[in-house]
Design a protein around this motif. Structure first.
Motif, PDB file in Angstrom:
ATOM      1  N   LEU A 288     -80.720  29.502 -14.953  1.00 23.53           N
ATOM      2  CA  LEU A 288     -81.257  30.337 -16.023  1.00 23.53           C
ATOM      3  C   LEU A 288     -82.026  29.476 -17.032  1.00 23.53           C
TER       4      LEU A 288
ATOM      5  N   VAL B  20     -80.875  35.958  -9.868  1.00 27.79           N
ATOM      6  CA  VAL B  20     -80.078  35.230 -10.875  1.00 27.79           C
ATOM      7  C   VAL B  20     -80.517  35.649 -12.271  1.00 27.79           C
TER       8      VAL B  20
ATOM      9  N   LEU C  48     -77.549  37.502 -14.240  1.00 26.27           N
ATOM     10  CA  LEU C  48     -76.830  36.592 -15.119  1.00 26.27           C
ATOM     11  C   LEU C  48     -76.880  37.132 -16.535  1.00 26.27           C
TER      12      LEU C  48
ATOM     13  N   HIS D 241     -74.005  26.682 -11.359  1.00 25.32           N
ATOM     14  CA  HIS D 241     -75.379  26.406 -10.928  1.00 25.32           C
ATOM     15  C   HIS D 241     -76.309  27.547 -11.308  1.00 25.32           C
ATOM     16  N   ALA D 242     -75.755  28.770 -11.368  1.00 21.18           N
ATOM     17  CA  ALA D 242     -76.580  29.904 -11.797  1.00 21.18           C
ATOM     18  C   ALA D 242     -76.922  29.775 -13.277  1.00 21.18           C
ATOM     19  N   VAL D 243     -75.932  29.374 -14.055  1.00 22.53           N
ATOM     20  CA  VAL D 243     -76.191  29.187 -15.483  1.00 22.53           C
ATOM     21  C   VAL D 243     -77.284  28.137 -15.688  1.00 22.53           C
TER      22      VAL D 243
ATOM     23  N   ALA E   8     -68.582  38.745 -13.417  1.00 24.44           N
ATOM     24  CA  ALA E   8     -68.805  37.431 -12.820  1.00 24.44           C
ATOM     25  C   ALA E   8     -70.037  37.450 -11.917  1.00 24.44           C
ATOM     26  N   GLY E   9     -70.529  36.248 -11.631  1.00 20.58           N
ATOM     27  CA  GLY E   9     -71.685  36.120 -10.760  1.00 20.58           C
ATOM     28  C   GLY E   9     -72.945  35.971 -11.574  1.00 20.58           C
TER      29      GLY E   9
ATOM     30  N   TYR F 116     -62.156  32.149 -12.277  1.00 18.25           N
ATOM     31  CA  TYR F 116     -62.305  33.319 -11.406  1.00 18.25           C
ATOM     32  C   TYR F 116     -63.291  34.333 -11.993  1.00 18.25           C
ATOM     33  N   PHE F 117     -63.265  34.463 -13.308  1.00 18.61           N
ATOM     34  CA  PHE F 117     -64.126  35.455 -13.968  1.00 18.61           C
ATOM     35  C   PHE F 117     -65.460  34.891 -14.429  1.00 18.61           C
ATOM     36  N   ALA F 118     -65.645  33.561 -14.293  1.00 12.76           N
ATOM     37  CA  ALA F 118     -66.807  32.928 -14.928  1.00 12.76           C
ATOM     38  C   ALA F 118     -68.075  33.097 -14.098  1.00 12.76           C
ATOM     39  N   LYS F 119     -69.181  32.979 -14.774  1.00 10.26           N
ATOM     40  CA  LYS F 119     -70.476  32.855 -14.101  1.00 10.26           C
ATOM     41  C   LYS F 119     -70.489  31.515 -13.374  1.00 10.26           C
ATOM     42  N   SER F 120     -71.144  31.409 -12.235  1.00 10.80           N
ATOM     43  CA  SER F 120     -71.134  30.119 -11.546  1.00 10.80           C
ATOM     44  C   SER F 120     -72.075  29.161 -12.268  1.00 10.80           C
TER      45      SER F 120
END
Lengths: 464, 464
Positions: free
Chosen positions: A458, B370, B374, A453-455, B380-381, A447-451
């Motif tokens: 980067l 992003v 990021l 695919h976004a990571v 998050a996000g 729930y709190f994590a970066k998504s």
């Protein structure tokens, strides 16, 4: 020449010759057993039939093709009897399951085998139930996918790595059949990804050219990706793909094309969060998080999760209507408990609230409104603004937790059947760190994590 | 037969014979003086000319009719010179004022006299400035209103009693001319009120029948009440009437017709609130009230109040955009200070907020979004939902008072000219009971009060 990254992936996921041989042999034995026991033909379907299964996923689907002259009852009866006969013949174990009608899920000589009765129809137009379509998919792909099996495997593994594989309701991603059709349509994995990098909503793929143009198709289907089933022109194979999963796939494809990397083929390892970390994170966010917790209904996730989501939407609307601004909301289906979680910007509100009244020219209502609210409450109003009456009144729920605890109110909303039964029995309201339990450490961490695919994106950006 | 209630009201507001005689005589002397001094004709306009003034309101308007061959500069010069000449002749005192061009407001023999220069045109089509229209109004009404003066007086006093009299920007109510036309259109006070009780938005009155039908008129004018000026078909006499005042009038009319009472002709006496009562009321409401306070610009309320309202709307939008829910907002123009008051359901918010990003297919923006979110924030996000990126970020203003104190932000909004100058110099933020000051005891009391027309309605309802 295949990219070395992809070649390496394939070496890890391509079924071995031995595995292929075993699966094929087992399939043939099962088909013969069906003919022997039930006197009807049978066929292997799904990815094992097409040689497009990812190593390890070797579930064998056997469809038993009964004459369409049978009634539904007869089909179920004879179908299950045949399936039990087959299982007995191989000394397997089995469990009855239910799709549109019952079928048998068995373990036979170490294989996971589904024995599914269906009608043997001449075309999809004559289908009597949804499972009748499956044999057509296999017949359609069997020749055409030859030579593209590796590309299908890459597409499937790429989708798994990106979290967009699986047409179940929890995922809302790409089915195996959809992966195969997409690879077929573009002639390979790389061509597909290069196209997908430029996709937009309303993408149309009509391999068999059933329709004169894309415009006609877009009038019939409204989903963001429309892949006309080559065995049934009335069906969009991508109907279960959610807009979000489709968008994520587009971004993954774009990023992979810009900078191919093996990480795209490896699913995220779930991380967990401790109670202390959870409390610290909540503290940093400053929000108030409330959750409804209740016993998990004894149904599969594909049944329960959509009901949880529906319930979440209903309660979210109730919270919003009472001025509790929901920052985010999420559901989790644990083995024992379900959680419906609401993160609120504000969980406590002042006594007062505004109430809209009738237009002044609806005389009876206007009079009743003034009569009621002039006498019954200590606040300002009623007054007129533009063409309507308004008044201040005492708020019904000063605390979001009061609303959530109002069982009658909550259950008056639009709630899924099995979830309702469980909630009617009992649900509890948890607040902030009390929401944490060992059952939900992965869910709460995600729930709190970066998504993911976004990571991954980067990584690409950092090398530009 | 006039209703005894109304007859009694009339006895209190009808100008006496003596008053009529004095006013008429004074008017004639002023008209003669204008001819003598400036060599042009003059006329009395307004309610005193038509015998429709409420006792005590005996302001005399003298319009000096200059030839339309004069330039604007010549008109102003000759007009003011003539006005000063007239004042000197009667040993009066005077002050220059400004409408579309300068005029003289004088005290002459105890009368409040406006001496206004305008062009003597043949028809409203030839008007060179807005004040040229006024003489036409008087000429139009002079004969026609004869016999209806009492009805006009009742309508004016009824509007005053209900707080809907006056076409200034603060009130946005019924002008004297509008009251007269309405009485004329319906043939009397009672007929007007009976009609008004059934009014709805989009009511059309075209006394002279300039237009073929109401539909045509509604295409040209969008106000809730449309009264075509019988001297100028392009003008809605009720253009300055706000929807709220119009609705209040409809309700007052309906209630009066249901149960006539002299209270409808008596304006509310303003009540005041002490600092202790103010603090107690705030406590009971549970809201957080914040106010911007600054020096009152040296302009009339008709100039300043609309600017205050515009500023209030601008700041309200800024508060709402930053998730601070404004329960109510109000402005006050005191002799020394102005207040712009915001009553908030929530004045403090958690650290976190949601930010919308670009659609995934706007590739450059998606990558930038992003890249930025990021790395730069601990929450998050970014993640994808449907076709867009979203992320959590740190909120810019955690406290509504921080936003209000951000002078650059506040002044970047849409703020009236004179209010801006005053706010640029200095404004302070007041919170809760500190908002109270002796200057605003009436305003703050009214803010919490029941609306007077609703209180009057209750009287009717209680007798049903």
């Amino acid at each position: 020449m295949r990219d070395p990254i992809e070649e390496e992936v394939l070496q890890n996921i391509r079924p071995t010759e031995e595995e292929r041989h075993e699966v094929f042999e087992m399939g043939q034995k099962l088909i013969e057993a069906v003919r022997e026991i039930a006197g009807v033909p049978a066929m292997m379907t799904g990815s094992v039939a097409r040689g497009t299964w990812v190593r390890g996923d070797k579930d064998i689907d056997i469809f038993m093709l009964f004459p369409p002259t049978l009634s539904r009852e007869e089909l179920q009866e004879k179908g299950l009897a045949a399936a039990y006969g087959v299982v007995a013949k191989f000394n397997g174990s089995s469990e009855e399951k239910y799709a549109e009608h019952p079928y048998l899920n068995a373990v036979i000589e170490g294989f996971d085998v589904d024995l599914v009765p269906c009608y043997h129809v001449e075309s999809t137009a004559e289908m009597k139930c949804a499972v009748d379509r499956t044999p057509f998919h296999t017949r359609y792909l069997l020749d055409r996918i030859d030579g593209l099996q590796d590309d299908v495997l890459l597409m499937k593994q790429f989708s798994k790595g990106g979290g967009v594989y699986g047409s179940d309701h929890m995922t809302g991603g790409f089915s195996g059949y959809l992966c195969e059709l997409l690879v077929l349509a573009y002639g390979g994995f790389n061509a597909l990804l290069q196209a997908a990098a430029k996709f937009r909503f309303g993408e149309v793929i009509d391999i068999e050219g059933f329709y004169p143009d894309k415009k006609t198709i877009r009038k019939l289907f409204s989903e963001p990706l429309i892949v006309i089933d080559p065995t049934d022109k009335t069906r969009n194979v991508a109907a279960a793909l959610t807009p979000t999963r489709f968008s994520e796939f587009m971004e993954l494809a774009r990023d992979y094309c810009a900078r191919p990397d093996s990480c795209y083929f490896i699913p995220d390892s779930p991380t967990s969060i401790s109670k202390e970390e959870f409390a610290e994170t909540l503290e940093m966010r400053g929000t108030t998080t409330l959750a409804l917790s209740f016993k998990t209904p004894a149904y599969v996730p594909d049944t329960v999760v959509p009901q949880l989501r529906k319930t979440m939407e209903s309660i979210k609307n109730q919270l919003t209507a009472e001025d509790f601004h929901v920052h985010r909301a999420e559901v989790a289906m644990g083995a024992d408990h379900c959680l419906i979680l609401f993160e609120l910007l504000v969980a406590d509100l002042p006594t007062i609230t505004l109430r809209n009244g009738p237009p002044v020219w609806v005389h009876d209502n206007a009079d009743k409104f003034v009569d009621k609210y002039l006498r019954e409450n200590p606040f300002a109003g009623p007054w007129i603004e533009e063409d309507r009456y308004y008044t201040e009144v005492e708020r019904k729920y000063r605390h979001a937790s009061d609303l959530l605890a109002d069982k009658q109110m909550i259950l008056s909303g639009s709630i899924g059947k099995h979830v309702r039964i469980s909630m009617e029995e009992e649900y509890t309201i948890l607040k902030n760190e009390d929401i944490w339990s060992p059952e939900f450490t992965f869910f709460l961490s995600a729930y709190f994590a970066k998504s993911s695919h976004a990571v991954r994106k980067l990584r690409v950006l950092e090398h530009q």
